[in-house]
Design an enzyme around this catalytic site. Sequence first.
Site, mmCIF file in Angstrom:
data_model
loop_
_atom_site.group_PDB
_atom_site.id
_atom_site.type_symbol
_atom_site.label_atom_id
_atom_site.label_comp_id
_atom_site.label_asym_id
_atom_site.label_seq_id
_atom_site.Cartn_x
_atom_site.Cartn_y
_atom_site.Cartn_z
ATOM 1 N N LYS A 1 -115.790 -4.575 32.277
ATOM 2 C CA LYS A 1 -115.525 -3.766 33.488
ATOM 3 C C LYS A 1 -115.574 -2.297 33.119
ATOM 4 C CE LYS A 1 -111.326 -3.089 35.644
ATOM 5 N NZ LYS A 1 -111.153 -1.682 36.034
ATOM 6 N N ARG B 1 -105.512 -4.022 28.318
ATOM 7 C CA ARG B 1 -104.743 -3.766 27.101
ATOM 8 C C ARG B 1 -104.393 -4.970 26.245
ATOM 9 N NH1 ARG B 1 -101.047 -0.052 30.632
ATOM 10 N NH2 ARG B 1 -101.838 -1.635 32.065
ATOM 11 N N LYS C 1 -115.063 1.254 43.465
ATOM 12 C CA LYS C 1 -114.289 1.191 44.716
ATOM 13 C C LYS C 1 -114.776 2.165 45.791
ATOM 14 C CE LYS C 1 -109.937 -0.186 42.426
ATOM 15 N NZ LYS C 1 -110.202 0.082 40.994
ATOM 16 N N ASP D 1 -116.588 -0.883 38.534
ATOM 17 C CA ASP D 1 -115.403 -0.810 39.396
ATOM 18 C C ASP D 1 -115.252 0.615 39.936
ATOM 19 O OD1 ASP D 1 -112.856 -1.160 40.491
ATOM 20 O OD2 ASP D 1 -111.830 -1.152 38.557
ATOM 21 N N THR E 1 -102.577 -2.644 44.605
ATOM 22 C CA THR E 1 -101.242 -3.142 44.241
ATOM 23 C C THR E 1 -100.241 -1.992 44.110
ATOM 24 O OG1 THR E 1 -102.092 -3.262 42.011
ATOM 25 C CG2 THR E 1 -101.840 -5.333 43.185
ATOM 26 N N ASP F 1 -116.522 5.148 52.195
ATOM 27 C CA ASP F 1 -117.076 6.333 52.878
ATOM 28 C C ASP F 1 -117.731 5.858 54.163
ATOM 29 O OD1 ASP F 1 -118.216 8.914 53.407
ATOM 30 O OD2 ASP F 1 -118.258 9.311 51.254
HETATM 31 O O1 C5P Z 1 -104.691 -3.088 30.736
HETATM 32 P P1 C5P Z 1 -104.594 -4.002 31.921
HETATM 33 O O2 C5P Z 1 -104.827 -5.470 31.573
HETATM 34 O O3 C5P Z 1 -103.344 -3.791 32.731
HETATM 35 O O4 C5P Z 1 -105.833 -3.566 32.805
HETATM 36 C C1 C5P Z 1 -106.079 -4.091 34.076
HETATM 37 C C2 C5P Z 1 -107.296 -3.448 34.684
HETATM 38 O O5 C5P Z 1 -107.406 -3.896 36.013
HETATM 39 C C3 C5P Z 1 -107.243 -1.930 34.740
HETATM 40 O O6 C5P Z 1 -108.586 -1.453 34.632
HETATM 41 C C4 C5P Z 1 -106.677 -1.659 36.111
HETATM 42 O O7 C5P Z 1 -107.083 -0.427 36.636
HETATM 43 C C5 C5P Z 1 -107.293 -2.800 36.913
HETATM 44 N N1 C5P Z 1 -106.554 -3.174 38.118
HETATM 45 C C6 C5P Z 1 -105.212 -3.574 38.090
HETATM 46 N N2 C5P Z 1 -104.569 -3.912 39.245
HETATM 47 C C7 C5P Z 1 -105.233 -3.878 40.400
HETATM 48 C C8 C5P Z 1 -106.547 -3.464 40.462
HETATM 49 C C9 C5P Z 1 -107.185 -3.115 39.290
HETATM 50 O O8 C5P Z 1 -104.611 -3.633 37.024
HETATM 51 N N3 C5P Z 1 -104.596 -4.252 41.486
#
Ligand code: C5P
Length: 232
Positions: free
Chosen positions: A32, A211, A61, A59, A119, A64
């Site tokens: 991603k 992460r 998003k 990603d 979220t 417009d």
């Molecule tokens: O590091 P982590 O596993 O938390 O990363 C989750 C990824 O998913 C990040 O790129 C974050 O921006 C994205 N994301 C999220 N929650 C959402 C939408 C996207 O954590 N509701």
Amino acid sequence: MGKDVIVACDFSSAEAVYAFLDKFTERKPFVKIGMELFYAEGPQIVKEIKKRGHKIFLDLKLHDIPNTVKKAMSVLSNLDVDICNLHAGGTVRMMEAAIEGLTREDGTRPLLIAVTQLTSTDQESMENDLLIKEPIDKVVMHYAANAKKAGLDGVVCSPLEAGKVHETCGKDFLTVTPGVRFADGDIGDQKRVMTPAEAKKIGSDYIVVGRPITAAEDVVAAYNRCVAEFVD
Ligand code: C5P
């Protein structure tokens, strides 16, 4: 495309993401690319990662007026990404225009999924800032249904919502779910999390994991653990 683990490459430079991806010598992860990396490095980063043999979820998003989204989607389609996304809040007409823009002359196109309510938006901010008074779960399902109506392939949602989205929009409507953590791992700033195995059980089609993989001591082992729990 079947179930897969998508690695959120939230790095700020091409060097950092290549150093990370160089470690994967066997299975090449689905990647991603988010706004930070895309805005820092431009479309070239997408072309390079694609050339290295990775599938890409871009990603960005989009949100417009329909005509602008249609034209922007046509540019992203030419980059040969596998999945891209937009905000369902842009209306059904905007989503339909996006599909038109994405569709290539030969009829093929990348998958297109929608963000419903972020979220980071809760009931209170939705009511006070956006003047949407309905319960947030209902709003999320309504936006998912709108995305389906416009011809989109799925939504980004919490793994906790995946089952309900499939009930509302059908089992073939894709659920792409972030918020995934190992049972013995750090939750960090995510609030509602599931393990890869739980996400599989509840019916997520793709999990987006950042992460727990990118910050692991052995990133390949962490990725393989996700694949073993979610895909195999
Ligand atoms: O590091 P982590 O596993 O938390 O990363 C989750 C990824 O998913 C990040 O790129 C974050 O921006 C994205 N994301 C999220 N929650 C959402 C939408 C996207 O954590 N509701």
